[in-house]
Design an enzyme around this catalytic site. Structure first.
Site, PDB file in Angstrom:
ATOM      1  CG  ASP A  97     -39.330 -25.025 -32.107  1.00 47.45           C
ATOM      2  OD1 ASP A  97     -38.669 -24.407 -32.963  1.00 47.45           O
ATOM      3  OD2 ASP A  97     -38.948 -26.087 -31.591  1.00 47.45           O
ATOM      4  CE  LYS A 161     -40.167 -28.826 -29.148  1.00 48.80           C
ATOM      5  NZ  LYS A 161     -39.843 -27.398 -28.944  1.00 48.80           N
ATOM      6  CE  LYS A 190     -36.830 -29.200 -30.587  1.00 48.72           C
ATOM      7  NZ  LYS A 190     -36.845 -27.720 -30.548  1.00 48.72           N
TER       8      LYS A 190
END
Length: 231
Positions: A97, A161, A190
């Site tokens: 991430d 995300k 996400k």
């Protein structure tokens, strides 16, 4: 996604069970990994330093180790982001991430953003590791979120995300919807940041999120159980 038919096990498999605090200790990581195994979460979300330790803790489970890269500011050169990503992968990270260079987004330097994304996503794909691009939406205008999602649709990371959880705001349902509308089925979304109960989590899933970053996995599952208890 419809939540009416969602099972407890399916919900838990959507969780990136998170502990990203700067004061995290060995005991915190042991506890995090034990909890993630208990509920069979998708991943533990940690900073890059403890990746090898958590990989060892989770070796007999299906729970992934996820490393946060250039976290939480995104203000490191691409070469450093790539080096951190590579080291995390060597240490055993299954998922990455990374935080985009938010300043470059605000400057509308889309060529830089696309090159950054392409470089990190390519490295992840070469090592069969999932990639997630953190936008940090609390600092962005809707058009900037849309443009980032458009770039992601071209580059094709595994996920985009909403947030680090360390900014001035976390996931918003409207942002999840916008991101999903742009990427469609090409990229998953996400939601992370401030998701601490089932009611909030449910809204994120219904808006299009297929992963939930949270440190409140057990509280969310408790709320899910309470809603689904037989009367």
């Amino acid at each position: 996604m419809e939540t009416e038919t969602l099972t407890r096990e399916q919900l838990a498999r959507m969780f990136d069970h998170t502990f990203l605090k700067p004061y995290a200790t060995k005991e915190d990581f042991i506890k995090l990994c034990k909890e993630a195994k208990e509920i069979n979460a998708a991943m533990v979300a940690i900073n890059s330093a403890p990746v090898s330790f958590c990989k060892e803790q989770l070796k007999d489970s299906s729970v992934h180790v996820g490393a946060a890269i250039s976290f939480p500011l995104g203000q490191t050169p691409l070469e450093i982001k790539l080096a951190e990503t590579k080291k995390a992968i060597i240490d055993g990270a299954d998922e990455i991430d990374y935080v985009v260079n938010i300043g470059k987004v605000k400057m509308k330097d889309w060529d830089y953003i696309q090159e950054e994304m392409k470089s990190i996503v390519t490295l992840c794909k070469e090592h069969h590791v999932l990639s997630k691009v953190i936008f940090e939406n609390c600092y962005l205008e809707k058009e900037e979120i849309k443009k980032l999602a458009e770039i992601a649709k071209i580059v094709k990371p595994d996920f985009i995300k909403t947030s680090t959880g360390f900014g001035t705001g976390g996931a918003l349902v409207e942002d999840v919807k916008l991101m999903k509308e742009v990427v469609g089925d090409e990229v998953q979304v996400k939601a992370a940041g401030g998701i601490r109960d089932w009611a909030t989590c449910k809204k994120m899933i219904e808006a299009g999120a297929t992963r939930i970053g949270t440190s409140a996995s057990f509280a969310i599952l408790k709320g899910f159980d309470e809603e689904h208890v037989s009367v």
